[in-house]
Scaffold this motif. Structure first.
Motif, PDB file in Angstrom:
ATOM      1  N   UNK A   1      24.577 -17.768  23.191  1.00  0.00           N
ATOM      2  CA  UNK A   1      25.803 -18.464  23.602  1.00  0.00           C
ATOM      3  C   UNK A   1      25.540 -19.879  24.111  1.00  0.00           C
ATOM      4  N   UNK A   2      24.283 -20.207  24.350  1.00  0.00           N
ATOM      5  CA  UNK A   2      23.960 -21.558  24.843  1.00  0.00           C
ATOM      6  C   UNK A   2      23.664 -22.538  23.715  1.00  0.00           C
ATOM      7  N   UNK A   3      23.527 -22.017  22.496  1.00  0.00           N
ATOM      8  CA  UNK A   3      23.101 -22.880  21.388  1.00  0.00           C
ATOM      9  C   UNK A   3      24.305 -23.605  20.768  1.00  0.00           C
ATOM     10  N   UNK A   4      24.032 -24.668  20.041  1.00  0.00           N
ATOM     11  CA  UNK A   4      25.100 -25.553  19.572  1.00  0.00           C
ATOM     12  C   UNK A   4      25.500 -25.367  18.109  1.00  0.00           C
ATOM     13  N   UNK A   5      24.699 -24.633  17.336  1.00  0.00           N
ATOM     14  CA  UNK A   5      25.034 -24.458  15.917  1.00  0.00           C
ATOM     15  C   UNK A   5      26.294 -23.614  15.768  1.00  0.00           C
ATOM     16  N   UNK A   6      27.075 -23.913  14.728  1.00  0.00           N
ATOM     17  CA  UNK A   6      28.257 -23.088  14.459  1.00  0.00           C
ATOM     18  C   UNK A   6      27.873 -21.665  14.062  1.00  0.00           C
ATOM     19  N   UNK A   7      26.619 -21.471  13.678  1.00  0.00           N
ATOM     20  CA  UNK A   7      26.180 -20.123  13.283  1.00  0.00           C
ATOM     21  C   UNK A   7      26.511 -19.129  14.402  1.00  0.00           C
ATOM     22  N   UNK A   8      26.300 -19.528  15.656  1.00  0.00           N
ATOM     23  CA  UNK A   8      26.692 -18.695  16.798  1.00  0.00           C
ATOM     24  C   UNK A   8      25.732 -17.557  17.109  1.00  0.00           C
ATOM     25  N   UNK A   9      24.602 -17.500  16.443  1.00  0.00           N
ATOM     26  CA  UNK A   9      23.623 -16.441  16.717  1.00  0.00           C
ATOM     27  C   UNK A   9      22.232 -17.023  16.471  1.00  0.00           C
ATOM     28  N   UNK A  10      21.223 -16.293  16.920  1.00  0.00           N
ATOM     29  CA  UNK A  10      19.841 -16.723  16.681  1.00  0.00           C
ATOM     30  C   UNK A  10      18.947 -15.500  16.546  1.00  0.00           C
ATOM     31  N   UNK A  11      17.954 -15.562  15.663  1.00  0.00           N
ATOM     32  CA  UNK A  11      17.026 -14.419  15.583  1.00  0.00           C
ATOM     33  C   UNK A  11      16.070 -14.353  16.777  1.00  0.00           C
ATOM     34  N   UNK A  12      16.114 -15.374  17.652  1.00  0.00           N
ATOM     35  CA  UNK A  12      15.171 -15.429  18.781  1.00  0.00           C
ATOM     36  C   UNK A  12      15.823 -15.076  20.110  1.00  0.00           C
ATOM     37  N   UNK A  13      17.012 -14.482  20.066  1.00  0.00           N
ATOM     38  CA  UNK A  13      17.722 -14.167  21.313  1.00  0.00           C
ATOM     39  C   UNK A  13      16.814 -13.371  22.253  1.00  0.00           C
ATOM     40  N   UNK A  14      16.722 -13.813  23.522  1.00  0.00           N
ATOM     41  CA  UNK A  14      15.897 -13.095  24.496  1.00  0.00           C
ATOM     42  C   UNK A  14      14.455 -13.572  24.538  1.00  0.00           C
ATOM     43  N   UNK A  15      14.024 -14.371  23.552  1.00  0.00           N
ATOM     44  CA  UNK A  15      12.669 -14.922  23.605  1.00  0.00           C
ATOM     45  C   UNK A  15      12.697 -16.176  24.489  1.00  0.00           C
ATOM     46  N   UNK A  16      11.515 -16.740  24.782  1.00  0.00           N
ATOM     47  CA  UNK A  16      11.472 -17.881  25.700  1.00  0.00           C
ATOM     48  C   UNK A  16      11.100 -19.168  24.975  1.00  0.00           C
ATOM     49  N   UNK A  17      11.664 -20.269  25.456  1.00  0.00           N
ATOM     50  CA  UNK A  17      11.356 -21.575  24.875  1.00  0.00           C
ATOM     51  C   UNK A  17      11.313 -22.630  25.960  1.00  0.00           C
ATOM     52  N   UNK A  18      10.505 -23.666  25.731  1.00  0.00           N
ATOM     53  CA  UNK A  18      10.500 -24.787  26.672  1.00  0.00           C
ATOM     54  C   UNK A  18      11.401 -25.885  26.092  1.00  0.00           C
ATOM     55  N   UNK A  19      12.581 -25.992  26.666  1.00  0.00           N
ATOM     56  CA  UNK A  19      13.605 -26.895  26.128  1.00  0.00           C
ATOM     57  C   UNK A  19      13.471 -28.295  26.725  1.00  0.00           C
TER      58      UNK A  19
END
Ligand SMILES: NC(=O)N[C@@H](CC(=O)O)C(=O)O
Ligand SMILES: [Zn+2]
Ligand SMILES: [Zn+2]
Length: 444
Positions: free
Chosen positions: A389-407
């Protein structure tokens, strides 16, 4: 006096991380080092001791605009890029209409004016060989993906067209970006497997052999032409061996790997179901590991997202009819920075594969933090959980949900802050079209 100074930064200089300050004048870096006074400077950013890196150059995105703007458009795609520390994208031609002639190229240029970051546009190859020179002179960055097998957009070409197009791109001095999968092999496996409906079957239907065979063919066809071959989304350990040998013979080849082939594998079919469908497909642990080896030892030159947004409901259907592709432009650099933190990759190598090498392959005045280069950079921020829900693509989902990233905490494009503390603050349309070499030469 500079327009902008970034103070209290830490940069990788001569293989070590050092404190430094960066001055920006007229969109370009003017000085790196200990900066004099900041009294008359328009804007000062305090990096608070954070690492500052060149913005990533994602040479493989599908922003779906024109024609498929329910999935993405140039504004949302570029916002996703900026929020993930990507400051330049190269868009691929399988839009609607596909970018394969003068009219469609100009149409994409018009739509791309919505972008908040700099962008380039690739031209496609079908039976449009008569237009390739003109597309090059209009400013196409490169040709391709040239599809050797069916993927989104059905722009696949036969051997004759592939061969001829490589001769033409060689004459032009252009890079040919290849989607290397063998159509014949794939069809044979699909025929055998099409009665099976568990998502895992998809990996088997486009086996490693299919990619390896296509990589060999593309290299053979490029042969003695002057074509600069760039192999997209390499996923199989067998292909890496072929590329290693070709590079040892000093063939003019580069290749890329995607975050989804680095961070996901056939083990993820259970979690992702049909959302895990992409071309080439998820591979086993062995191939996944060999991609990390290839990335560290230099066989792989670039990490590119192959950002391929499709809506969740479109993907939630039978594995054979679901569209292939996953979004990834916003999570690519954060995931890669995480692997630096976990010692899977050095910071130096990360900068090479996400910024320096893409800039070199296409001759961009970007990708390096040094005087004279475009002031495209990120100030790194905290490690955060990737949440769809924090991402900006219209896709609205990510295969990495719950993983960690350094933004990134802040993303800067030509000296303008475009993203800061979770917010997009760039004006729609501030991005610039970055043409390829063909436009530059045809104007001289
Ligand atoms: N990678 C994918 O599975 N899909 C891409 C096309 C492509 O890169 O082949 C798309 O545009 O959807
Ligand atoms: Zn592809
Ligand atoms: Zn692609």
């Amino acid at each position: 006096m500079p327009d902008l100074v970034i103070k209290n930064a830490r940069l990788l200089i001569d293989d070590t991380i050092q404190p430094a300050e960066i001055a920006v004048d007229d969109g370009r870096i003017s000085k790196i080092g200990k900066i004099i006074s900041t009294e008359e400077v328009n804007q000062v950013i305090d990096a608070k001791g954070a690492l500052v890196l060149p913005g990533a150059i994602d040479l493989h995105v599908h922003f779906r605009d024109p024609g498929m703007t329910k999935k993405e458009d140039w504004y949302t795609g570029s916002c996703a890029a900026a929020a993930g520390g990507v400051t330049t994208v190269i868009d691929h031609p399988n839009t609607n209409p596909p970018t394969i002639d003068i009219e469609s190229f100009k149409k994409k240029q018009k739509e791309a004016k919505k972008s908040i970051i700099d962008y380039s546009i690739n031209a496609g190859v079908t039976s449009n060989l008569q237009y390739l020179r003109k597309l090059w002179e209009l400013g196409a960055m490169a040709f391709g993906e040239i599809f050797m097998a069916e993927s989104t957009g059905s722009l696949n070409v036969n051997d004759l067209i592939l061969k001829r197009s490589l001769e033409i791109t060689g004459d032009l001095g252009a890079v040919a970006c290849i989607h290397a999968e063998d159509e014949e092999i794939m069809k044979r496996f699909v025929h055998i497997l099409k009665g099976k409906h568990e998502p895992e079957s998809y990996s088997k239907s486009r086996p490693e052999l299919s990619e390896k065979t296509a990589v060999e063919k593309a290299i053979r066809f490029a042969g003695d032409t002057a074509t600069r071959l760039h192999l997209c989304h390499i996923s199989a350990h067998e292909s890496l061996e072929v590329i290693r040998r070709a590079k040892a013979e000093s063939k003019n080849i580069t290749c890329e790997v995607t975050p989804h082939h680095l961070f996901l594998s056939t083990k993820d079919w259970k979690r992702l179901g049909t959302l895990g469908k992409m071309n080439p497909p998820l591979r086993d642990f062995y191939s996944q590991q060999s991609l990390w080896v290839g990335l560290t030892n230099g066989i792989i030159d670039v990490v590119a997202s192959d950002h391929a947004p499709h809506l969740e409901h479109e993907k939630m259907t039978d594995i054979w009819s679901a569209p292939a592709g996953v979004p990834g432009v916003e999570t690519m650099l954060p995931l890669m920075l995480m692997s630096v933190k976990r010692n899977l990759l050095t910071l130096k190598r990360l900068i090479e594969v996400t910024s320096l090498n893409p800039a070199r392959i296409f001759g961009l005045n970007k990708g390096v933090l040094a005087p004279g280069y475009d002031a495209d950079m990120i100030i790194t921020g905290e490690v955060m959980e990737i949440r769809r829900e924090k991402l900006h693509s219209k896709a609205g989902w990510t295969p990495y949900n719950g993983m960690y990233g350094m933004f990134p905490r802040i993303t800067i494009s030509r000296g303008d802050i475009v993203f800061e503390d979770g917010d997009i603050i760039a004006k729609r349309g501030r991005g610039r079209f970055i043409p390829g070499q063909g436009l530059i030469y045809s104007k001289q």
